[in-house]
Design an enzyme around this catalytic site. Sequence first.
Site, mmCIF file in Angstrom:
data_model
loop_
_atom_site.group_PDB
_atom_site.id
_atom_site.type_symbol
_atom_site.label_atom_id
_atom_site.label_comp_id
_atom_site.label_asym_id
_atom_site.label_seq_id
_atom_site.Cartn_x
_atom_site.Cartn_y
_atom_site.Cartn_z
ATOM 1 C CG ASN A 134 28.742 -12.987 -2.390
ATOM 2 O OD1 ASN A 134 27.702 -13.404 -1.870
ATOM 3 N ND2 ASN A 134 28.961 -13.077 -3.690
ATOM 4 C CG HIS A 135 24.405 -12.636 0.645
ATOM 5 N ND1 HIS A 135 23.722 -13.785 0.922
ATOM 6 C CD2 HIS A 135 24.497 -12.558 -0.706
ATOM 7 C CE1 HIS A 135 23.400 -14.379 -0.224
ATOM 8 N NE2 HIS A 135 23.857 -13.656 -1.220
ATOM 9 C CG HIS A 144 24.808 -8.695 -2.318
ATOM 10 N ND1 HIS A 144 26.042 -9.283 -2.305
ATOM 11 C CD2 HIS A 144 24.104 -9.358 -3.273
ATOM 12 C CE1 HIS A 144 26.107 -10.253 -3.205
ATOM 13 N NE2 HIS A 144 24.930 -10.317 -3.802
ATOM 14 C CG HIS A 171 26.941 -9.927 -10.463
ATOM 15 N ND1 HIS A 171 28.160 -10.329 -10.950
ATOM 16 C CD2 HIS A 171 26.720 -10.676 -9.347
ATOM 17 C CE1 HIS A 171 28.657 -11.285 -10.168
ATOM 18 N NE2 HIS A 171 27.814 -11.510 -9.198
#
Lengths: 134, 475
Positions: free
Chosen positions: B201-202, B233, B398
């Site tokens: 998910n980065h 991210h 988050h």
Amino acid sequence: MPWVELPHTADAGLEITASSVEDLVTEAARGFYAFMFGEVSLVRSAEEHTVELECMDLLELFVSWLNELLYIYDTREKVFFPETIEVDPKRARLLAKGNLHIAPSLARAVKAVTYGGAEVSEGPPWRLRVYLDL
Amino acid sequence: MALKQIDPVRWVLERDFKIGMKVTGLIYGDSYIIQNLEKEGALTQIANVACLPGILKHSFAMPDVHWGYGFPIGGVAAFSLNEGIISPGGVGYDISCGVRVMLTFIEEKEVASCIDELTAALFSRVPCGVGSKGALKISETELLSVLAKGALWAVKKGYGRSEDLECIEERGTLPHANPDAVSKKAIERGKPQLGTLGSGNHFLEIQVIDEIYDENVARQFGLNPGQVTVMIHCGSRGLGHQVCDDYIKVMHRAMNKYGISVPDRQLCCAPLKSEEAKQYLGAMQAAANYALANREIIGHLVREVFGDFFPKSDLKLLYDVSHNMAHIEKHDVEGKQADVCVHRKGATRAFPPGHPSLPEKYRQVGQPVIIPGSMGTESYILVGTKRGMEECFASTCHGAGRVLSRKAAMKSEKADTILKRLEDRGIKVMAETIGTVREEIPEAYKDVSRVVDVVEKAGISRKVARLRPLAVIKG
């Protein structure tokens, strides 16, 4: 198929079954690699490798084994299918020897093998369940 | 039923849900979030955290909560330094995984004319994907310096700017990092990966500010409608994963030594006063420094690429904050200020106005809190509040939080269809692996707007601006 993928909201689980503890080590590696790479066709390298683990119990041994495979991939881009495996389940010890193979292209990334919801049950059949942090 | 609604966005998980709970659970959510939560294992994980020794107030779950491993994702728990513990499972494998937002002084129309080329250039310049190797070749000695100094190392080496440091949590350097507590294996994994985004998910995203909710705070943060931003991210890569794995083994042994039992082995821990806890804190902070340096280096690469396209442009760092960390912080406990260890696993620190840790320019309004949406959906900038500080140890959500397993997501749509659907909405996507695109479809996540509305209604943080994606780079 001796392994199945288990659903998880964010991550994924693997359940592996085998007739002996040594086979569970082999099948855990196969299942783990199949999850990461899909089809694995091996290109053997000349590099010999040994993994030696001494753990607190059998669950730590299996989680450590899979995390060791991840470490080998992360640092050398190789996969390890050992030719000889010795396991002492009572003392939670493992000795695996063989050659490293060139890793295929990665299909799904794994950050780590976790202890969350992990279980190993002695057999036969021997059974391992682990969840992977993706 | 053990789950009791106390107001429109607060639910209490009573102690009779599970034997051994030392405190209740406090969950932030609306009916949609709670319905999703009850379908999976996260309630049990919230209860498991409530069983840990020395836990204070509640086992908290933010509205992006979902089933994790050990702690739920979106879990927050604080522990007394005297009776409490620290748990690597409460931080996670990707230590100091976090986000930063950089502000350009370019408008959407300028970027729109070259979005394909700009995205391709970023994709080529910022290494991403699994096992990706960084553009930096550093020695082991240099890596030890990264572990000790964090983003400050990157700035000193010319991969960042000194003015960035005040806008990074802890001024870019976790002060109690102990590189000697990091294993050779972790160093070996981390050395080639510095300056890489990773996978899963980065992401790196080009965005535009499309709505301002609080003009006063937005002005203080330097946010204007139509302004292009960049969000990054990522975390501590293989180094952090190895540190977590190494210390889980240490904690398993420590639990026998200190007579601690936990309901899930991933929650293994040691008393905060113990030598094992000191070693883990030192190693965790070193891994966090790696993550802070990593994001600073990627920020530098982004500046270089933008500089090629817009020579007069400049990118200013709004803020950089982790959402997988344990911090020793001062909080009010039973009417007295005390140092406590706050674990945030998929939760963001959100300091209120006036907090001494904040940089001077944000002290009056509070900390910028960055909430990324899922691929193709909006992200948000929030600000920390006094109520969040008092109620939940200055914490908030988050992200959106997953609702669909990766296996289910993979079955839902072909990658080409997903990419076309996003392109029709004006969002360019480039990814190293097609599987990532399928796993990360927007439908795999909760509606981020709904999640953010919950934290605002709860008063634990407040909306400042909304960011719409223009281009996404995935590992």
